[in-house]
Enzyme design. Structure first.
Site, PDB file in Angstrom:
ATOM      1  N   TYR A 226      67.942  42.043  81.941  1.00 48.18           N
ATOM      2  CA  TYR A 226      68.722  43.049  82.680  1.00 48.18           C
ATOM      3  C   TYR A 226      68.410  43.001  84.162  1.00 48.18           C
ATOM      4  O   TYR A 226      67.267  42.840  84.552  1.00 48.18           O
ATOM      5  CB  TYR A 226      68.374  44.431  82.143  1.00 48.18           C
ATOM      6  CG  TYR A 226      69.087  45.560  82.836  1.00 48.18           C
ATOM      7  CD1 TYR A 226      70.371  45.916  82.455  1.00 48.18           C
ATOM      8  CD2 TYR A 226      68.484  46.262  83.876  1.00 48.18           C
ATOM      9  CE1 TYR A 226      71.032  46.947  83.087  1.00 48.18           C
ATOM     10  CE2 TYR A 226      69.143  47.298  84.506  1.00 48.18           C
ATOM     11  CZ  TYR A 226      70.412  47.642  84.113  1.00 48.18           C
ATOM     12  OH  TYR A 226      71.059  48.664  84.735  1.00 48.18           O
TER      13      TYR A 226
ATOM     14  N   TRP B  40      70.051  43.486  88.584  1.00 47.40           N
ATOM     15  CA  TRP B  40      71.068  43.551  89.623  1.00 47.40           C
ATOM     16  C   TRP B  40      71.131  42.299  90.479  1.00 47.40           C
ATOM     17  O   TRP B  40      71.369  42.371  91.682  1.00 47.40           O
ATOM     18  CB  TRP B  40      70.835  44.786  90.491  1.00 47.40           C
ATOM     19  CG  TRP B  40      71.574  45.952  89.959  1.00 47.40           C
ATOM     20  CD1 TRP B  40      71.284  46.641  88.822  1.00 47.40           C
ATOM     21  CD2 TRP B  40      72.744  46.569  90.518  1.00 47.40           C
ATOM     22  NE1 TRP B  40      72.193  47.657  88.643  1.00 47.40           N
ATOM     23  CE2 TRP B  40      73.086  47.634  89.672  1.00 47.40           C
ATOM     24  CE3 TRP B  40      73.519  46.332  91.654  1.00 47.40           C
ATOM     25  CZ2 TRP B  40      74.192  48.467  89.929  1.00 47.40           C
ATOM     26  CZ3 TRP B  40      74.600  47.157  91.905  1.00 47.40           C
ATOM     27  CH2 TRP B  40      74.935  48.203  91.043  1.00 47.40           C
TER      28      TRP B  40
HETATM   29  N1  MGD Z   1      61.352  55.012  87.620  1.00 46.82           N
HETATM   30  C1  MGD Z   1      62.594  54.510  87.700  1.00 46.82           C
HETATM   31  N2  MGD Z   1      62.870  53.345  87.121  1.00 46.82           N
HETATM   32  C2  MGD Z   1      64.126  52.837  87.189  1.00 46.82           C
HETATM   33  C3  MGD Z   1      65.153  53.542  87.861  1.00 46.82           C
HETATM   34  C4  MGD Z   1      64.827  54.788  88.469  1.00 46.82           C
HETATM   35  O1  MGD Z   1      65.687  55.473  89.057  1.00 46.82           O
HETATM   36  N3  MGD Z   1      63.536  55.238  88.371  1.00 46.82           N
HETATM   37  N4  MGD Z   1      66.409  53.011  87.887  1.00 46.82           N
HETATM   38  C5  MGD Z   1      66.784  52.141  86.796  1.00 46.82           C
HETATM   39  C6  MGD Z   1      68.083  51.534  87.059  1.00 46.82           C
HETATM   40  S1  MGD Z   1      69.415  52.601  87.154  1.00 46.82           S
HETATM   41  C7  MGD Z   1      68.240  50.205  87.165  1.00 46.82           C
HETATM   42  S2  MGD Z   1      69.847  49.586  87.279  1.00 46.82           S
HETATM   43  C8  MGD Z   1      67.101  49.274  87.112  1.00 46.82           C
HETATM   44  C9  MGD Z   1      67.222  48.149  88.129  1.00 46.82           C
HETATM   45  O2  MGD Z   1      66.396  47.121  87.799  1.00 46.82           O
HETATM   46  P1  MGD Z   1      66.662  45.647  88.368  1.00 46.82           P
HETATM   47  O3  MGD Z   1      68.122  45.387  88.441  1.00 46.82           O
HETATM   48  O4  MGD Z   1      65.830  44.728  87.576  1.00 46.82           O
HETATM   49  O5  MGD Z   1      66.102  45.787  89.847  1.00 46.82           O
HETATM   50  P2  MGD Z   1      66.371  44.874  91.119  1.00 46.82           P
HETATM   51  O6  MGD Z   1      65.266  45.156  92.037  1.00 46.82           O
HETATM   52  O7  MGD Z   1      67.738  45.071  91.633  1.00 46.82           O
HETATM   53  O8  MGD Z   1      66.188  43.402  90.544  1.00 46.82           O
HETATM   54  C10 MGD Z   1      67.077  42.373  90.774  1.00 46.82           C
HETATM   55  C11 MGD Z   1      66.296  41.087  90.965  1.00 46.82           C
HETATM   56  O9  MGD Z   1      67.232  40.011  91.042  1.00 46.82           O
HETATM   57  C12 MGD Z   1      66.849  39.127  92.094  1.00 46.82           C
HETATM   58  N5  MGD Z   1      68.063  38.413  92.535  1.00 46.82           N
HETATM   59  C13 MGD Z   1      68.977  38.789  93.443  1.00 46.82           C
HETATM   60  N6  MGD Z   1      69.947  37.877  93.566  1.00 46.82           N
HETATM   61  C14 MGD Z   1      69.655  36.878  92.708  1.00 46.82           C
HETATM   62  C15 MGD Z   1      70.299  35.651  92.364  1.00 46.82           C
HETATM   63  O10 MGD Z   1      71.357  35.309  92.887  1.00 46.82           O
HETATM   64  N7  MGD Z   1      69.686  34.876  91.408  1.00 46.82           N
HETATM   65  C16 MGD Z   1      68.518  35.231  90.813  1.00 46.82           C
HETATM   66  N8  MGD Z   1      67.994  34.422  89.883  1.00 46.82           N
HETATM   67  N9  MGD Z   1      67.889  36.390  91.134  1.00 46.82           N
HETATM   68  C17 MGD Z   1      68.448  37.198  92.051  1.00 46.82           C
HETATM   69  C18 MGD Z   1      66.236  40.034  93.129  1.00 46.82           C
HETATM   70  O11 MGD Z   1      65.391  39.313  94.008  1.00 46.82           O
HETATM   71  C19 MGD Z   1      65.495  41.058  92.269  1.00 46.82           C
HETATM   72  O12 MGD Z   1      64.182  40.675  92.012  1.00 46.82           O
HETATM   73  O13 MGD Z   1      65.875  49.982  87.347  1.00 46.82           O
HETATM   74  C20 MGD Z   1      65.726  51.085  86.475  1.00 46.82           C
HETATM   75  N10 MGD Z   1      64.396  51.633  86.605  1.00 46.82           N
HETATM   76  N1  MGD Z   2      70.724  52.930  98.096  1.00 52.45           N
HETATM   77  C1  MGD Z   2      70.751  52.703  96.774  1.00 52.45           C
HETATM   78  N2  MGD Z   2      71.879  52.992  96.073  1.00 52.45           N
HETATM   79  C2  MGD Z   2      71.908  52.801  94.724  1.00 52.45           C
HETATM   80  C3  MGD Z   2      70.818  52.242  94.019  1.00 52.45           C
HETATM   81  C4  MGD Z   2      69.637  51.947  94.782  1.00 52.45           C
HETATM   82  O1  MGD Z   2      68.628  51.482  94.240  1.00 52.45           O
HETATM   83  N3  MGD Z   2      69.647  52.190  96.134  1.00 52.45           N
HETATM   84  N4  MGD Z   2      70.910  52.019  92.654  1.00 52.45           N
HETATM   85  C5  MGD Z   2      72.253  51.959  92.065  1.00 52.45           C
HETATM   86  C6  MGD Z   2      72.214  52.100  90.605  1.00 52.45           C
HETATM   87  S1  MGD Z   2      71.838  50.738  89.661  1.00 52.45           S
HETATM   88  C7  MGD Z   2      72.536  53.230  89.966  1.00 52.45           C
HETATM   89  S2  MGD Z   2      72.465  53.309  88.275  1.00 52.45           S
HETATM   90  C8  MGD Z   2      72.958  54.422  90.715  1.00 52.45           C
HETATM   91  C9  MGD Z   2      72.163  55.601  90.233  1.00 52.45           C
HETATM   92  O2  MGD Z   2      72.649  56.809  90.682  1.00 52.45           O
HETATM   93  P1  MGD Z   2      71.841  58.095  90.259  1.00 52.45           P
HETATM   94  O3  MGD Z   2      71.226  57.905  88.938  1.00 52.45           O
HETATM   95  O4  MGD Z   2      72.753  59.259  90.403  1.00 52.45           O
HETATM   96  O5  MGD Z   2      70.699  58.094  91.386  1.00 52.45           O
HETATM   97  P2  MGD Z   2      69.254  58.778  91.344  1.00 52.45           P
HETATM   98  O6  MGD Z   2      68.760  58.747  92.746  1.00 52.45           O
HETATM   99  O7  MGD Z   2      68.409  58.179  90.303  1.00 52.45           O
HETATM  100  O8  MGD Z   2      69.537  60.270  90.941  1.00 52.45           O
HETATM  101  C10 MGD Z   2      70.467  61.078  91.681  1.00 52.45           C
HETATM  102  C11 MGD Z   2      69.846  62.399  92.062  1.00 52.45           C
HETATM  103  O9  MGD Z   2      69.446  63.084  90.892  1.00 52.45           O
HETATM  104  C12 MGD Z   2      68.330  63.872  91.228  1.00 52.45           C
HETATM  105  N5  MGD Z   2      67.602  64.289  90.027  1.00 52.45           N
HETATM  106  C13 MGD Z   2      66.627  63.630  89.358  1.00 52.45           C
HETATM  107  N6  MGD Z   2      66.188  64.378  88.324  1.00 52.45           N
HETATM  108  C14 MGD Z   2      66.894  65.519  88.339  1.00 52.45           C
HETATM  109  C15 MGD Z   2      66.889  66.701  87.512  1.00 52.45           C
HETATM  110  O10 MGD Z   2      66.134  66.839  86.560  1.00 52.45           O
HETATM  111  N7  MGD Z   2      67.788  67.672  87.839  1.00 52.45           N
HETATM  112  C16 MGD Z   2      68.655  67.561  88.883  1.00 52.45           C
HETATM  113  N8  MGD Z   2      69.492  68.554  89.094  1.00 52.45           N
HETATM  114  N9  MGD Z   2      68.636  66.478  89.674  1.00 52.45           N
HETATM  115  C17 MGD Z   2      67.794  65.476  89.401  1.00 52.45           C
HETATM  116  C18 MGD Z   2      67.540  62.993  92.160  1.00 52.45           C
HETATM  117  O11 MGD Z   2      66.682  63.745  93.015  1.00 52.45           O
HETATM  118  C19 MGD Z   2      68.622  62.268  92.942  1.00 52.45           C
HETATM  119  O12 MGD Z   2      68.877  62.858  94.201  1.00 52.45           O
HETATM  120  O13 MGD Z   2      72.715  54.285  92.106  1.00 52.45           O
HETATM  121  C20 MGD Z   2      73.137  53.050  92.627  1.00 52.45           C
HETATM  122  N10 MGD Z   2      73.032  53.132  94.064  1.00 52.45           N
HETATM  123 MO    MO Z   3      71.370  51.384  87.522  1.00 50.16          MO
END
Ligand code: MGD
Ligand code: MGD
Ligand code: MO
Length: 862
Positions: free
Chosen positions: A190, A192
Site C-alpha cells: 500500500y 502513495w
Molecule cells: N498515525 C497515522 N498513521 C497514518 C495516517 C495518519 O493520519 N496517522 N494516515 C494513513 C493514511 S490515510 C495513509 S494513505 C497512509 C500513507 O502511507 P504511504 O502511502 O505508505 O505513505 P507515503 O509517505 O506517501 O509513502 C509513499 C512512498 O512512495 C515513495 N515513492 C514516491 N514515488 C515513487 C515512485 O514513483 N516509485 C516508487 N517505487 N516509490 C515512490 C515515496 O518516496 C514514499 O516513501 O498512512 C496511514 N498512516
Molecule cells: N497536506 C497533506 N494533505 C493530505 C495528506 C497529507 O499527508 N498531507 N494525506 C492525504 C490522504 S492519503 C488522506 S486519506 C486525506 C486524509 O484526510 P483526513 O483523514 O480528513 O485528514 P486528517 O488530518 O487525518 O484528519 C482531519 C481532521 O480530523 C481531526 N480529528 C482527528 N481525530 C478527531 C476526532 O476524534 N474528532 C474530531 N472531531 N476531529 C478529529 C484532525 O485534527 C484533523 O484536523 O488527506 C489527504 N491530504
Molecule cells: Mo490516505
C-alpha cells in the site's frame, strides 16, 4: 480508492456548446511570481480549441528542439536547457531545466492555489536521502534468506549491480513460490507512489507477482478503513470516494457549513491523481458569500483560521464525537424537531435506534448533559449547534481522521443518521458530503474519458482502477503486522472469516510501511520474521533501511508518463515529461520490473511488447478514441506531447450537482444500493453478524485508550496524528519542506499553554513523548489551537531509532506511529485506529541525538 464517477454525469452533446473560454474564467494562482505569470500568460496565449470545446496548450518553449522520435527511447528524451511539463500529487508544473539540472518548477496557470511543495518536489531528485544504487544488506548478500531478519535496520548495505539485484529478487520470488506457494508472498504494497498511468509502482510490482503465480494482498485502505466498509450498509455506496454537492449549490443555498473533523485547507493540497486545487476557490467563494462555518475538531484546523471570525471552533475530546452527535439526535427527538416525514419516507430502522437514544435499552439517556461528561463540550454548546443546524440550510462536511479510530465505523454512520434526522439530505446545499476535504470533491466534472492505466494483471487488461491486483488471499491492509506474526490465525471481517497466510517474503513498492503502520515497534518485531524483505523506493525511508534488497526507483521527474487531472473533476490530461536523466543508477519502476520479469522469463507478458512511451501513447489513444465517440476531439498524440496538456469543458449540470437529489425526488425510482433501498439507521445485515464492537445502529462505545479511561491517569494526553501541510504522509520529509515546521530538527508536538505550563516547557524545547508502545523526541510548539488535554504530532516524520534495529528504542525524530496503537477498529472493518492513543510527556534534558534518517545509511564494500 477506485473512484466511480463515470456514470454521474452523462450529458452528451450539451457540453460541447459551452464557450471554450468559460472554463478558464478562474484566476491564475495567487502565489505566482511576476516572472512566472509572464511565462504563464505567454503560454496561455497559444491555446487552441478543438471540437467539443476541448482545448490544448501551445507548444512548450523549447519543446520544438526535442527530437520527438528520441522521446520514445528511454534516457534520450531530455532537454539540456528548456521547459517541460510534469505533474505530481501536489499539482502540475512547468519544469525549468538548465544545463541538464532542474532549476525550479513553475506552477501551472490553471492552478487555483499552487502548492508551496512544488519546490520540495524540485529538490527530490538531488536529495541527500536519495537511494543511489541497488543495495543489499551485508549478511543477506553473503547468506541469502538464511541470514535471518535480526540484522534488518542495523547492518550496513553493500552496493550491487542491477544484474545482481534483479537476479537475487527473481530467484527469491521463485524459491518462495515453489517452496511455500504464492500466498507466502505479501504484495499488498500500500502507498502513495507518484501519479502516472504507466509508472504505477504498485501495479507494476503486482504485475510481476501475478505473472509469478499470485500473492497475498490487502483489502481496504488506511484513508477510510472504517467509513468505506460501513457506509455501503447505510447509504448503499462507499460515500468517501464519490462526487458531492457542487460549489455553486453551496454558495447559493448553504447557510451553515459544519467541518466535522476536516481540514480541507491542508488536505486538499494533494490529489491521488494531480490537481488544480479547485476547492481552494470553492472555500474562497464560501468566505465571500459570508456563509457561517463551525469546525468540530480537538485541534483548531487551518480552515477555521482561514475563515477567521466567520468560523466558530468547538473542540470535543478526541474519539467522542459519536456521543456528541447522539446528544444532538436526542435533542432533535425530544424537542419534536426531528424531521419525521424524512425519516418515514427515506430511512429504515429509526424505531430500533430511538429506544437506544432515549435510554430504554441501556438505561442511559443520551442527553446533552450526558454527552458533556463524555466529550467535554458544554451541553449548551451542543444544543446551540444542533439548533443552528436545524434552523439553517446546513452542509455537514465530514473528514476522515475522525474514523481512523477505535469503533471508527460509528462516526460516519452517525453523521448520516444526524443528517437524516435534520431532513436536509438531497436538498440543494444541505445534507452531508465526505469528500470536500479530499481531491477536491464538489468541484465540477468534465466528460473526459477515464484515462486507462497499467494493469496489475497482464491478462486482465487495463481498467485504470487503483486496487485491481488479483490477489489470491486478501487481508485487511492495516492488519499486516498481526498477520506476519500470526500465520494460521482466523479473524472476523465484515461478515466473513479470514485466515492469515504464512508470509515468507515481503515486497513493497511506492509505499512506506514504517511510516504508515501504527505501532512501529510492533511492526519492527513483525518485520524481522519474513525470510526476505524487498523495498523499491527513491528515498532511504525507514522502510528501505529495514529491507534486505533495496531497489532505487527514479522520481517522476526522471521518466515519461501521463496523468489525468482531478480524481473527481477529471478535467483532462497532462504529459509528465522526463526533465532530467535518472540520477545515479536509479531506474523507472517500469524498467525495474521489466528487468525482474526478464530474469524470470516472462518479459514479453510483462511488456506486451511496449516500452514506457508505447504505453503512454496507448493510453492516450484509448482515451482519444472514447472521447471521439462522445463528440470530443483530442489532438494527435505528438501534438499533445508537445503542448503538455489537454483540457475538457466541465459539464453544466455537474456545476449544479445535488448529491442525493434524485433519491429525494423519488426514492422508489432512484433507490439507494442498501438492502432496503433507503438510508439504514438500523442495519439488519450488520446486526446479523453479532459483533460486540459493531452493533446494528450507531452506538457510543468506550475505546481502549481515551481521556475518559483509566489509562489517562498515567498517560494524560490524547494524541492526534493529523495530516501535515508540509508533507504527503512521509513524502518530502528529507527536503527543505521540513524546515518550515521542525523544532531542533524534530517533528513538532503542538500543545496548549496550560499543558506547557504544567510540564514546565516552552516553544522550542524538546520533549520525550511516550505511550504504552514506544517513545519519541518532539519539538514543542505552544498554541491555543488545541485542547489542553490533547497534543498533536503530525503524521509522517521518518522513524529514526536511537539504537538501530532494536524494538522499543527511542525514536529521536518524532515519528507519530511509534506512539499509536495497533488494534482493529472492530470486527467489521478492521480499520487502523491512528487517532486513539494516549501519551505522557516530559521535558528532554539529555544531549540531543542527531537526526540521521535524512542521510545515506552506512555502507560497506562487498
Ligand atoms: N498515525 C497515522 N498513521 C497514518 C495516517 C495518519 O493520519 N496517522 N494516515 C494513513 C493514511 S490515510 C495513509 S494513505 C497512509 C500513507 O502511507 P504511504 O502511502 O505508505 O505513505 P507515503 O509517505 O506517501 O509513502 C509513499 C512512498 O512512495 C515513495 N515513492 C514516491 N514515488 C515513487 C515512485 O514513483 N516509485 C516508487 N517505487 N516509490 C515512490 C515515496 O518516496 C514514499 O516513501 O498512512 C496511514 N498512516
Ligand atoms: N497536506 C497533506 N494533505 C493530505 C495528506 C497529507 O499527508 N498531507 N494525506 C492525504 C490522504 S492519503 C488522506 S486519506 C486525506 C486524509 O484526510 P483526513 O483523514 O480528513 O485528514 P486528517 O488530518 O487525518 O484528519 C482531519 C481532521 O480530523 C481531526 N480529528 C482527528 N481525530 C478527531 C476526532 O476524534 N474528532 C474530531 N472531531 N476531529 C478529529 C484532525 O485534527 C484533523 O484536523 O488527506 C489527504 N491530504
Ligand atoms: Mo490516505
Amino acid at each position: 480508492m477506485s473512484i466511480n464517477r463515470r456514470n454521474l454525469f452523462k450529458l452528451g452533446t450539451a457540453a460541447g456548446l459551452l464557450p471554450a473560454g468559460a472554463v478558464f474564467a478562474a484566476p491564475a494562482g495567487k502565489n505566482l511570481t511576476a516572472a512566472a505569470t509572464e511565462t504563464a500568460a505567454e503560454a496561455a496565449s497559444g491555446i487552441k480549441t478543438l471540437k467539443g470545446g476541448v482545448t490544448m496548450g501551445a507548444p512548450l518553449p523549447g519543446i520544438s528542439e526535442l527530437d520527438l522520435s528520441k522521446t520514445f527511447e528511454p534516457g534520450k528524451s531530455v532537454l539540456n536547457d528548456g521547459v517541460v511539463m510534469n505533474a505530481s500529487h501536489w499539482g502540475i508544473g512547468r519544469v525549468h531545466v538548465k544545463g541538464g539540472r532542474i532549476e525550479r518548477i513553475e506552477p501551472f496557470e490553471k492552478d487555483h492555489a499552487p502548492s508551496m511543495q512544488l519546490q520540495g518536489i524540485a529538490q527530490q531528485p538531488y536529495n541527500r536521502a536519495r537511494i543511489r544504487y541497488p543495495m543489499v544488506r551485508e549478511s543477506y548478500l553473503k547468506k541469502g534468506w538464511k541470514a535471518g531478519g535480526e540484522g534488518r535496520g542495523k547492518e550496513p548495505f553493500v552496493r550491487v549491480s542491477w544484474e545482481t539485484a534483479a537476479k537475487l529478487v527473481a530467484d527469491e520470488l521463485k524459491r518462495v513460490r515453489e517452496t511455500y506457494g504464492p500466498t507466502a508472498i505479501y504484495g499488498g504494497s500500500y502507498g502513495w507512489m507518484s501519479p502516472g498511468a504507466v509508472g504505477n509502482a504498485r501495479n507494476l510490482l503486482q504485475r510481476v507477482l501475478n505473472l509469478n503465480g499470485g500473492f497475498t494482498g490487502g483489502i481496504g485502505d488506511y484513508s477510510t478503513g472504517c467509513a468505506q466498509v460501513i457506509l455501503p450498509y447505510v447509504i448503499g455506496s462507499n460515500g468517501v470516494y464519490e462526487q458531492v454537492t457542487s460549489w455553486n449549490l453551496i454558495t447559493d443555498r448553504t447557510e451553515l457549513i459544519v467541518l466535522w473533523g476536516a481540514d480541507p485547507t491542508i488536505t486538499n493540497d494533494i490529489d491521488w491523481a494531480t490537481t488544480v486545487h479547485e476547492n481552494a476557490e470553492g472555500f474562497r467563494r464560501v468566505k465571500e458569500a459570508g456563509i457561517k462555518v463551525v469546525a468540530v475538531n480537538p485541534l483548531k484546523p487551518d480552515t477555521a483560521e482561514f475563515f477567521g471570525d466567520a468560523a466558530r471552533w468547538i473542540a470535543p475530546r478526541p474519539g467522542t464525537d459519536v456521543a456528541m452527535m447522539l446528544a444532538m439526535a436526542y435533542e432533535l427527538e425530544t424537542s419534536g424537531k426531528a424531521d419525521r416525514e424524512f425519516i418515514r419516507k427515506y430511512t429504515v430502522g429509526y424505531d430500533k435506534f430511538r429506544p437506544y437514544l432515549l435510554g430504554e435499552t441501556d438505561g442511559v439517556k443520551k442527553t446533552p448533559e450526558w454527552a458533556e461528561g463524555v466529550c467535554g463540550v458544554k451541553a449548551a454548546d451542543i444544543r446551540w449547534l444542533v439548533n443552528e443546524m436545524q434552523t439553517k440550510r446546513t452542509m455537514l462536511m465530514g473528514g476522515w481522521g475522525i474514523q481512523r479510530a477505535q469503533h471508527g465505523e460509528q462516526v460516519h454512520w452517525m453523521m448520516v443518521v444526524l443528517s437524516a434526522m435534520l431532513g436536509q439530505i438531497g436538498l440543494p446545499g444541505g445534507g452531508f458530503g465526505f469528500t470536500y476535504h479530499y481531491s477536491n470533491g464538489g468541484a465540477a466534472t468534465s466528460e473526459a474519458p477515464a484515462l486507462p492505466g497499467i494493469s496489475a494483471n497482464p491478462r486482465g487488461g487495463s481498467s485504470g482502477l487503483k486496487w485491481e491486483g488479483a490477489s489470491l488471499v486478501s487481508i485487511p491492509l492495516a492488519r499486516f503486522t498481526e498477520c506476519f506474526l500470526n500465520p494460521g490465525k482466523t479473524i472476523d471481517h465484515n461478515g466473513t472469516k479470514i485466515t492469515y497466510p504464512d508470509i515468507r517474503l515481503v515486497f513493497w513498492s511506492g509505499g512506506n510501511p514504517f511510516a504508515q503502520q501504527e505501532d512501529t515497534n510492533g511492526l519492527l518485531k513483525a518485520w524481522k520474521k519474513p525470510e526476505t524483505t524487498i523495498v523499491c523506493d527513491s528515498m532511504w525511508t525507514a522502510s528501505a533501511r529495514h529491507a534486505d534488497i533495496v531497489l532505487p526507483a527514479c522520481t517522476s521527474l526522471e521518466r515519461n508518463d501521463i496523468t489525468a487531472v482531478g480524481s473527481y473533476s477529471n478535467l483532462g490530461y497532462v504529459a509528465m515529461h522526463q526533465a532530467i536523466l535518472p540520477q545515479y543508477e536509479s531506474k523507472s519502476d517500469y524498467e525495474i520490473y521489466r528487468l525482474i520479469a526478464r530474469e524470470m522469463g516472462f518479459e514479453k507478458d510483462y511488456t506486451e511488447g511496449l516500452d514506457e512511451m508505447g504505453w503512454v501513447k496507448r493510453f492516450y489513444d484509448a482515451a482519444k478514441l472514447e472521447a471521439a465517440q462522445g463528440g470530443y476531439e483530442m489532438p494527435a498524440f505528438e501534438d499533445f506531447w508537445k503542448a503538455g496538456w489537454v483540457w475538457f469543458p466541465v459539464l453544466s449540470d455537474s456545476e449544479h450537482y445535488n448529491y442525493f437529489g434524485d433519491f429525494r425526488k423519488n426514492p422508489i425510482v432512484n433507490p439507494l444500493g442498501t438492502a432496503s433501498g433507503k438510508i439504514e439507521i438500523f442495519s439488519e445485515k450488520v446486526a446479523s453478524y453479532g459483533y460486540d464492537d459493531c452493533p446494528g445502529h450507531p452506538t457510543w462505545m468506550e475505546p481502549t485508550e481515551w481521556l475518559g479511561g483509566k489509562i489517562a491517569k498515567d498517560y494524560p494526553f490524547a494524541l492526534l496524528t493529523s495530516k501535515s501541510r508540509y508533507r504527503l504522509h512521509s513524502q518530502l520529509d528529507s527536503t527543505e519542506s521540513h524546515n518550515f515546521t521542525d523544532v531542533e530538527d524534530r517533528e513538532p508536538v503542538w500543545m496548549h499553554p496550560d499543558a506547557a505550563k504544567k510540564l514546565g516547557v516552552a516553544t522550542g524545547d524538546v520533549v520525550k513523548v511516550e505511550s504504552r508502545r514506544g517513545k519519541v523526541l518532539a519539538g514543542v510548539i505552544v498554541t491555543e489551537r488545541v485542547r489542553p488535554d490533547t497534543v498533536v504530532i503530525r503524521h509522517g516524520a521518518w522513524y529514526d531509532p536511537e539504537k538501530q534495529g532494536e524494538v522499543g528504542t527511542l525514536d529521536v525524530h518524532g515519528c507519530d506511529n511509534v506512539l499509536t496503537i495497533d488494534i482493529p477498529s472492530s470486527k467489521l472493518a478492521n480499520g487502523n485506529v491512528a487517532n486513539s492513543s494516549q501519551v505522557r510527556i516530559e521535558k528532554f534534558t539529555g544531549e540531543l541525538p542527531r537526526v540521521r534518517v535524512w542521510e545515506q545509511p552506512r555502507t560497506v564494500r562487498g
